[in-house]
Design a protein around this motif. Sequence first.
Motif, short mmCIF file in Angstrom:
data_model
loop_
_atom_site.label_atom_id
_atom_site.label_comp_id
_atom_site.label_asym_id
_atom_site.label_seq_id
_atom_site.Cartn_x
_atom_site.Cartn_y
_atom_site.Cartn_z
N ILE A 1 0.85 -1.19 0.00
CA ILE A 1 0.00 0.00 0.00
C ILE A 1 0.88 1.23 0.00
N TYR A 2 0.50 2.23 -0.79
CA TYR A 2 1.35 3.39 -1.04
C TYR A 2 0.71 4.66 -0.50
N GLY A 3 1.51 5.45 0.22
CA GLY A 3 1.00 6.71 0.76
C GLY A 3 2.05 7.40 1.61
N ASP A 4 1.70 8.57 2.08
CA ASP A 4 2.57 9.33 2.98
C ASP A 4 2.16 9.00 4.40
N TRP A 5 2.91 8.11 5.06
CA TRP A 5 2.53 7.61 6.37
C TRP A 5 2.87 8.58 7.50
N THR A 6 3.46 9.73 7.14
CA THR A 6 3.68 10.80 8.13
C THR A 6 2.45 11.70 8.22
N SER A 7 1.53 11.52 7.28
CA SER A 7 0.33 12.35 7.23
C SER A 7 -0.73 11.83 8.20
N THR A 8 -1.47 12.75 8.77
CA THR A 8 -2.56 12.37 9.70
C THR A 8 -3.68 11.65 8.96
N GLN A 9 -3.79 11.85 7.65
CA GLN A 9 -4.83 11.22 6.86
C GLN A 9 -4.64 9.71 6.78
N ALA A 10 -3.40 9.25 7.03
CA ALA A 10 -3.09 7.82 6.91
C ALA A 10 -3.30 7.07 8.23
N THR A 11 -3.75 7.76 9.26
CA THR A 11 -3.89 7.15 10.59
C THR A 11 -4.76 5.91 10.58
N LYS A 12 -5.91 5.97 9.93
CA LYS A 12 -6.83 4.83 9.92
C LYS A 12 -6.23 3.63 9.19
#
Length: 308
Positions: free
Chosen positions: A38-49
């Motif tokens: 899975i790809y994303g910016d894991w420092t972002s709060t949007q990725a918390t869930k």
Amino acid sequence: MENKRFALLIDADNISAKYIGDILEELSTYGITTYKRIYGDWTSTQATKWKEKLLENSVIPVQQFSNTVGKNATDSTLIIDAMDILYTGNVEGFCIVSSDSDFTRLASRLRESGMEVIGMGEEKTPRSFRVACTRFVNLENLGNQDENSEGSDKQDNTISREVVYNAITNIITENENKGKSVELASVGNRLVNMYPDFDVRNYGYSLLSRFLEDAGMFQLQKKHSVITISLKDNEQSKEEICEYIKTVITASGKKGIGFSELSNLVHGKYSSFNVKDYGYSQFSKFVQSLDGIETFDDGGNRKRARKL
């Protein structure tokens, strides 16, 4: 036959974490998932869930910082990884989970290399990505299915019933049996080949057979474990259509009903209706052939029909 091996690649920027369990369960019906990334910016709060779901589902997160505002670096990383996996020769298929059209070219390229490409995304997913896949699944269809909702269509991206019914009619009439029964499984495969995002769940059904039975246009028969489908007898259908037209005209009273409105009602109820199937070139001539029906001009050069 051995199960196909799939690489699951998820775009965290465009998909909700609530779907992860359903995604894995759905993909298991196609084969074995060997890669789960899975790809994303894991420092972002949007990725918390998403973070809460990764460990319990053994999905590997791939970090991609958003270095430029307005540019989706996640897309590029996912595409590069997909091509790397392709050249390893370790999989027979890919599952790309995103509601973004940016992966349209990737899906096409993977199919060119002989890969099966399962696309999954929300209803908002552009049609360009849907048709680029071997098969596309709406995520809203996954999970709990309400049997009581059968017959209800989804949103605008769903292929219309009329298009599906016409396609099935053509499949039956063009098959080698020249209009005789054809196996239901074969019809289902042809529909997916024609429309990768065709799924009876889009219309509130769990079975293709049930979807077609409710159409009222097809005859289904089961012999042993094989279900076949054929068109209903034309004479019976013609009689049913004629009675419907007479009922509508009678209900319109002395003012009658315009041919255009009447035609829309008939085609709405019988989506495969074609006057040429009954030897007429125009709908108006077909109506004029019915007993007890009078046609007249409303004074504005518009034809209407009423009961005699």
